[in-house]
Design a protein around this motif. Structure first.
Motif, mmCIF file in Angstrom:
data_model
loop_
_atom_site.group_PDB
_atom_site.id
_atom_site.type_symbol
_atom_site.label_atom_id
_atom_site.label_comp_id
_atom_site.label_asym_id
_atom_site.label_seq_id
_atom_site.Cartn_x
_atom_site.Cartn_y
_atom_site.Cartn_z
ATOM 1 N N TYR A 1 24.234 -61.804 -90.565
ATOM 2 C CA TYR A 1 23.160 -60.751 -90.682
ATOM 3 C C TYR A 1 22.656 -60.664 -92.265
ATOM 4 C CZ TYR A 1 24.772 -59.739 -86.015
ATOM 5 O OH TYR A 1 24.908 -59.771 -84.791
ATOM 6 N N GLN A 2 23.582 -61.138 -93.112
ATOM 7 C CA GLN A 2 23.192 -60.549 -94.714
ATOM 8 C C GLN A 2 22.132 -61.683 -94.751
ATOM 9 O OE1 GLN A 2 23.656 -58.354 -96.363
ATOM 10 N NE2 GLN A 2 24.189 -58.648 -98.472
ATOM 11 N N GLN A 3 21.840 -62.852 -94.353
ATOM 12 C CA GLN A 3 20.885 -63.782 -94.616
ATOM 13 C C GLN A 3 19.553 -63.796 -93.898
ATOM 14 O OE1 GLN A 3 24.142 -64.843 -94.359
ATOM 15 N NE2 GLN A 3 24.457 -64.365 -96.815
ATOM 16 N N THR A 4 19.767 -62.716 -92.757
ATOM 17 C CA THR A 4 18.595 -62.512 -91.777
ATOM 18 C C THR A 4 17.681 -61.286 -92.329
ATOM 19 O OG1 THR A 4 20.306 -63.164 -90.297
ATOM 20 C CG2 THR A 4 18.271 -62.046 -89.331
ATOM 21 N N PRO A 5 16.430 -61.555 -92.169
ATOM 22 C CA PRO A 5 15.349 -60.625 -92.551
ATOM 23 C C PRO A 5 15.668 -59.520 -91.804
ATOM 24 C CG PRO A 5 14.474 -62.694 -92.168
ATOM 25 C CD PRO A 5 15.730 -63.038 -91.848
ATOM 26 N N ALA A 6 15.648 -58.125 -92.497
ATOM 27 C CA ALA A 6 15.821 -57.016 -91.967
ATOM 28 C C ALA A 6 14.803 -56.708 -90.926
ATOM 29 C CB ALA A 6 15.706 -55.923 -92.981
ATOM 30 N N ALA A 7 13.469 -57.213 -90.881
ATOM 31 C CA ALA A 7 12.571 -56.715 -89.764
ATOM 32 C C ALA A 7 13.234 -57.418 -88.484
ATOM 33 C CB ALA A 7 11.148 -57.350 -90.044
ATOM 34 N N GLU A 8 13.668 -58.758 -88.566
ATOM 35 C CA GLU A 8 14.256 -59.247 -87.381
ATOM 36 C C GLU A 8 15.387 -58.471 -86.796
ATOM 37 O OE1 GLU A 8 14.963 -63.543 -87.826
ATOM 38 O OE2 GLU A 8 12.981 -63.939 -88.994
ATOM 39 N N LEU A 9 16.187 -58.294 -87.703
ATOM 40 C CA LEU A 9 17.406 -57.525 -87.226
ATOM 41 C C LEU A 9 17.042 -56.239 -86.461
ATOM 42 C CD1 LEU A 9 19.791 -57.791 -90.388
ATOM 43 C CD2 LEU A 9 19.804 -58.975 -88.169
ATOM 44 N N LEU A 10 16.046 -55.417 -87.023
ATOM 45 C CA LEU A 10 15.500 -54.361 -86.275
ATOM 46 C C LEU A 10 15.060 -54.512 -85.013
ATOM 47 C CD1 LEU A 10 15.181 -51.204 -86.729
ATOM 48 C CD2 LEU A 10 13.090 -51.735 -88.039
ATOM 49 N N GLN A 11 14.185 -55.449 -84.932
ATOM 50 C CA GLN A 11 13.660 -55.928 -83.770
ATOM 51 C C GLN A 11 14.364 -56.327 -82.639
ATOM 52 O OE1 GLN A 11 10.865 -59.420 -83.845
ATOM 53 N NE2 GLN A 11 9.651 -58.528 -82.076
ATOM 54 N N LEU A 12 15.658 -57.194 -82.966
ATOM 55 C CA LEU A 12 16.553 -57.646 -82.210
ATOM 56 C C LEU A 12 17.196 -56.190 -81.756
ATOM 57 C CD1 LEU A 12 18.233 -59.614 -80.344
ATOM 58 C CD2 LEU A 12 19.473 -60.092 -82.445
ATOM 59 N N TRP A 13 17.833 -55.278 -82.545
ATOM 60 C CA TRP A 13 18.353 -54.195 -82.342
ATOM 61 C C TRP A 13 17.610 -53.319 -81.129
ATOM 62 C CZ3 TRP A 13 17.459 -49.140 -83.897
ATOM 63 C CH2 TRP A 13 18.509 -48.178 -83.768
ATOM 64 N N THR A 14 16.369 -53.081 -81.565
ATOM 65 C CA THR A 14 15.486 -52.043 -80.883
ATOM 66 C C THR A 14 15.225 -52.655 -79.497
ATOM 67 O OG1 THR A 14 14.293 -51.388 -82.721
ATOM 68 C CG2 THR A 14 13.076 -50.968 -80.628
ATOM 69 N N LEU A 15 15.028 -54.120 -79.204
ATOM 70 C CA LEU A 15 14.670 -54.522 -78.137
ATOM 71 C C LEU A 15 15.953 -54.408 -77.207
ATOM 72 C CD1 LEU A 15 12.565 -57.380 -78.736
ATOM 73 C CD2 LEU A 15 11.803 -55.382 -77.687
ATOM 74 N N TYR A 16 17.076 -54.755 -77.757
ATOM 75 C CA TYR A 16 18.525 -54.837 -77.041
ATOM 76 C C TYR A 16 18.701 -53.377 -76.465
ATOM 77 C CZ TYR A 16 22.344 -57.606 -75.812
ATOM 78 O OH TYR A 16 23.410 -58.468 -74.945
ATOM 79 N N ASN A 17 18.451 -52.628 -77.327
ATOM 80 C CA ASN A 17 18.805 -51.067 -77.058
ATOM 81 C C ASN A 17 17.780 -50.547 -75.845
ATOM 82 O OD1 ASN A 17 21.151 -49.872 -78.000
ATOM 83 N ND2 ASN A 17 20.318 -51.046 -79.757
ATOM 84 N N ARG A 18 16.698 -50.983 -76.034
ATOM 85 C CA ARG A 18 15.642 -50.383 -74.918
ATOM 86 C C ARG A 18 16.230 -50.941 -73.435
ATOM 87 N NH1 ARG A 18 10.005 -51.897 -77.910
ATOM 88 N NH2 ARG A 18 9.861 -50.046 -79.383
ATOM 89 N N GLN A 19 16.793 -52.089 -73.564
ATOM 90 C CA GLN A 19 17.179 -52.792 -72.488
ATOM 91 C C GLN A 19 18.429 -51.887 -71.903
ATOM 92 O OE1 GLN A 19 15.911 -55.130 -70.185
ATOM 93 N NE2 GLN A 19 17.785 -54.584 -68.774
ATOM 94 N N ILE A 20 19.181 -51.567 -72.783
ATOM 95 C CA ILE A 20 20.483 -50.655 -72.378
ATOM 96 C C ILE A 20 19.897 -49.498 -71.844
ATOM 97 C CG2 ILE A 20 22.377 -49.516 -73.321
ATOM 98 C CD1 ILE A 20 22.940 -51.898 -75.119
#
Length: 151
Positions: free
Chosen positions: A82-101
Motif C-alpha cells: 500500500y505504501q507504493q500505491t497511489p492514494a487515489a487508487e486506495l481511496l477508490q478501492l476502499w470506497t467501492l468495497y464499502n459501498r458493496q458492504i
C-alpha cells in the motif's frame, strides 16, 4: 442495520472529501518504525473490508456459528504494498468495497443480524455485533488518518 449503514456512508463521505487535502508525501509519511503511514492505514481498512465482507457473507451461508479466523494485519499491509500505491487508487478501492458492504448489510434477510459468529478463542457474538465492531474500527482509523480525535 440502517444506523450502521448510515455511519458507513458518513465515513465514506468524510474521507472522500478530506483525503485530497493531504499531499502524497504526507500520506506516505511513516511516523516511526513499526507504525503505518496514512496510506498503509487506508490499506489496512481495505484488508478489513475484504475480511469482513467475507464474514458477513459466510455468516449467512454456513451453519451457525461462523468461526471467525484471524488474519495477520501487518503482513497483509506489507504484502499488498500500500505504501507504493497511489492514494487515489486506495481511496477508490476502499470506497467501492464499502459501498458493496453497505448494500449487503442493508439487504440482510430478516433475523440475520442475530446469526452467531465465534472467534477462535470461543468468544461468541452476533452478526450485528460484528458489523457494529467493523464500523467502530473504521471510525477509529478514519479519524486517525485525518488527524481527528477518535469518536
Amino acid at each position: 442495520m440502517q444506523d450502521i449503514s448510515h455511519r458507513l456512508r458518513k465515513l465514506l463521505g468524510l474521507l472522500n472529501s478530506s483525503l485530497s487535502s493531504f499531499s502524497e508525501a504526507e500520506l506516505a509519511y511513516t511516523p516511526a518504525p513499526g507504525q503505518w503511514s496514512k496510506k498503509e492505514i487506508l490499506g489496512h481498512l481495505i484488508d478489513s473490508a475484504a475480511n469482513n465482507h467475507r464474514r458477513f457473507v459466510l455468516s449467512q451461508l454456513e451453519p451457525e456459528p461462523l468461526v471467525i479466523t484471524p488474519y495477520d494485519q501487518d503482513q497483509w499491509v506489507a504484502l499488498s504494498r500500500y505504501q507504493q500505491t497511489p492514494a487515489a487508487e486506495l481511496l477508490q478501492l476502499w470506497t467501492l468495497y464499502n459501498r458493496q458492504i453497505v448494500r449487503l448489510l442493508e439487504n440482510l434477510p430478516p433475523g440475520a443480524t442475530a446469526y452467531r459468529c465465534e472467534f477462535d478463542n470461543g468468544y461468541s457474538v452476533t452478526l450485528r455485533w460484528l458489523a457494529e465492531d467493523y464500523v467502530m474500527h473504521m471510525e477509529h482509523h478514519v479519524h486517525q488518518i485525518l488527524n481527528l480525535a477518535s469518536a
